[in-house]
Design an enzyme around this catalytic site. Structure first.
Site, short mmCIF file in Angstrom:
data_model
loop_
_atom_site.label_atom_id
_atom_site.label_comp_id
_atom_site.label_asym_id
_atom_site.label_seq_id
_atom_site.Cartn_x
_atom_site.Cartn_y
_atom_site.Cartn_z
N HIS A 51 0.88 -1.16 0.00
CA HIS A 51 0.00 0.00 0.00
C HIS A 51 0.92 1.22 0.00
O HIS A 51 2.06 1.14 0.48
CB HIS A 51 -0.86 0.04 1.27
N ASP A 54 2.25 1.71 3.34
CA ASP A 54 3.22 0.72 3.82
C ASP A 54 4.62 1.23 3.48
O ASP A 54 5.58 0.99 4.21
CB ASP A 54 3.06 -0.64 3.10
N GLU A 176 -8.75 -4.76 -8.52
CA GLU A 176 -9.01 -5.97 -7.70
C GLU A 176 -10.47 -5.94 -7.27
O GLU A 176 -10.83 -5.26 -6.32
CB GLU A 176 -8.09 -5.98 -6.47
N HIS A 215 -12.60 -13.23 -2.93
CA HIS A 215 -13.55 -12.23 -3.44
C HIS A 215 -14.49 -12.85 -4.47
O HIS A 215 -15.68 -12.52 -4.52
CB HIS A 215 -12.80 -11.05 -4.08
N ASP A 250 -14.81 -11.66 4.78
CA ASP A 250 -13.65 -12.01 3.94
C ASP A 250 -12.59 -12.65 4.83
O ASP A 250 -11.97 -11.99 5.66
CB ASP A 250 -13.13 -10.70 3.32
N ASP A 252 -9.73 -14.64 4.05
CA ASP A 252 -8.30 -14.72 3.67
C ASP A 252 -7.61 -15.94 4.28
O ASP A 252 -6.49 -15.85 4.81
CB ASP A 252 -7.55 -13.43 4.08
N ASP A 285 -2.75 -13.55 -0.68
CA ASP A 285 -3.31 -12.57 0.27
C ASP A 285 -3.96 -13.36 1.40
O ASP A 285 -5.18 -13.54 1.43
CB ASP A 285 -4.32 -11.66 -0.46
C1 GLO Z 1 -9.20 -6.78 0.87
C2 GLO Z 1 -8.20 -6.86 -0.18
C3 GLO Z 1 -6.92 -6.15 0.18
C4 GLO Z 1 -6.14 -5.81 -1.06
C5 GLO Z 1 -4.96 -4.94 -0.77
C6 GLO Z 1 -4.21 -4.56 -2.02
O1 GLO Z 1 -10.19 -7.42 0.90
O2 GLO Z 1 -7.97 -8.19 -0.53
O3 GLO Z 1 -6.16 -6.93 1.04
O4 GLO Z 1 -5.72 -6.96 -1.70
O5 GLO Z 1 -5.42 -3.80 -0.12
O6 GLO Z 1 -4.91 -3.66 -2.76
MG MG Z 2 -6.57 -8.97 -1.92
#
Ligand code: GLO
Ligand code: MG
Length: 364
Positions: A51, A54, A176, A215, A250, A252, A285
């Protein structure tokens, strides 16, 4: 036969996290960016996803020269460790000015802030030697339908993307998509939406997609098919492999954790299309479970990468001749059984359509 793809892996510093969730605080202490970067190569990763903040903490309070200086320092930290930046993404969902979204906010000054933040992200990306910017459009949606005009919202997203393309003739924009969370509904919920807006943009060759497995599942779609669709358009620029147990927040989860067969099919689609041969990264991710101890902070990354590589082996060792025979015979039941046995690592010779015991009396 062309050479086997040597996959390159990436993740973002946020994937080494402290375990906070909406119902409880951090349970592990944080590591600095430099400490995290030290782990990449030993874990088998060479790409770093960022980011903007970051890279440059407190970006909004800094002068352009300070932003540049910090980005150059982080770029040097990457070089010192043999790493590269895969992309930089504007963190557009944190600031009070983006409470109602960035590009699609109802307030013109908030929209101007969001655009400006994206242009600064492009500056950072260029300092980090990457032309790639990811847009996860977190708050570009609504909690209730009446709050925004969805058609105007799409137009505003397109307008911002075009302004980013104009700002830097080399920047690539990877969208994304995610259907919900934090919003009730997001305006670019699937890769189909992302690709449609890419074609509509002022330079479609520089706009593509990044697909995250979770997603796609949250949208009720199959991640492998979503990836195949983007690949068919030459628009799969990166992936965020992970897993998701049904329609909930979500998660992950580690890659393959909830649905190994779906993970296999994602790897199959990528491998068969030659994904990675043009330098694309396999991004993970993934989030470690809150229950893990400090010393386990990176296990989910190593495990997800490992699972991916085992599944590549499964794809490479599948009996293509048998698969083809079963497809020609339209014996998908046997194809299903063969696939499961192959994944389980048990002998597959017995899988065929001739297993039905004969009915002695009727001779059927
Ligand atoms: C959240 C996303 C997030 C993005 C990251 C990069 O649901 O997956 O983690 O991948 O901010 O843009
Ligand atoms: Mg992501």
């Amino acid at each position: 036969m062309s050479e086997a793809t040597k996959y390159r892996f990436s993740f973002g510093p946020w994937n080494i996290s402290e375990g906070a969730d909406p119902f409880g605080p951090e349970v592990r202490s944080p590591y600095s960016l430099e400490e995290k970067l030290d782990w990449y190569l030993p874990l088998g990763f060479e790409g770093v996803q960022f980011h903007d903040d970051d890279v440059v903490e407190g970006i909004d309070g800094l002068k352009p020269s300070q932003v540049t200086k910090r980005a150059q320092e982080v770029c040097q930290s990457l070089k010192d460790r043999g790493l590269v930046a895969e992309f930089v993404a504007p963190r557009l969902w944190f600031d009070p000015k983006t409470i109602d979204g960035g590009f699609t906010s109802n307030c013109a000054t908030d929209r101007a802030y969001a655009l400006d933040r994206c242009l600064r992200t492009i500056d950072i990306a260029r300092e980090m030697d990457t032309p790639n910017v990811v847009l996860w459009l977190a708050r570009e949606g609504t909690y209730i339908r009446e709050a925004k005009n969805a058609r105007v919202a799409y137009e505003r997203i397109l307008e911002t993307i075009n302004k980013m393309l104009d700002y830097d003739p080399e920047v690539n924009i990877w969208i994304e998509p995610k259907p919900n969370e934090p919003m009730d509904h997001a305006y670019l919920p699937t890769i189909g939406h992302a690709i449609a807006i890419a074609y509509q943009s002022s330079d479609p060759t520089r706009v593509g997609g990044l697909i995250e497995s979770a997603h796609a599942i949250l949208a009720g779609l199959d991640p492998a098919d979503e990836m195949a669709f983007a690949l068919a358009h030459g628009k799969l620029c990166s992936v965020h492999l992970n897993d998701q147990n049904g329609l909930k927040f979500d998660q992950d989860k580690s890659f393959g954790s909830a649905n190994l067969r779906s993970a296999y099919n994602q790897v199959r689609v990528l491998e068969e299309a030659g994904y990675g041969k043009r330098g694309e990264f396999v991004g993970l991710d993934v989030k470690i479970m809150r229950t893990q101890k400090q010393s386990d902070s990176t296990a989910h990354l190593a495990n997800s990468r490992d699972t991916f590589l085992h599944l590549v082996e499964k794809v490479r060792t599948v009996d293509r001749k048998l698969e083809q025979e079963l497809i020609e015979a339209r014996d998908y039941e046997a194809l299903d059984a063969y696939t499961l046995r192959h994944l389980l690592g048990v002998p597959t010779e017995a899988v065929s359509s001739s297993q039905q015991p004969a009915l002695a009396a009727s001779g059927k």
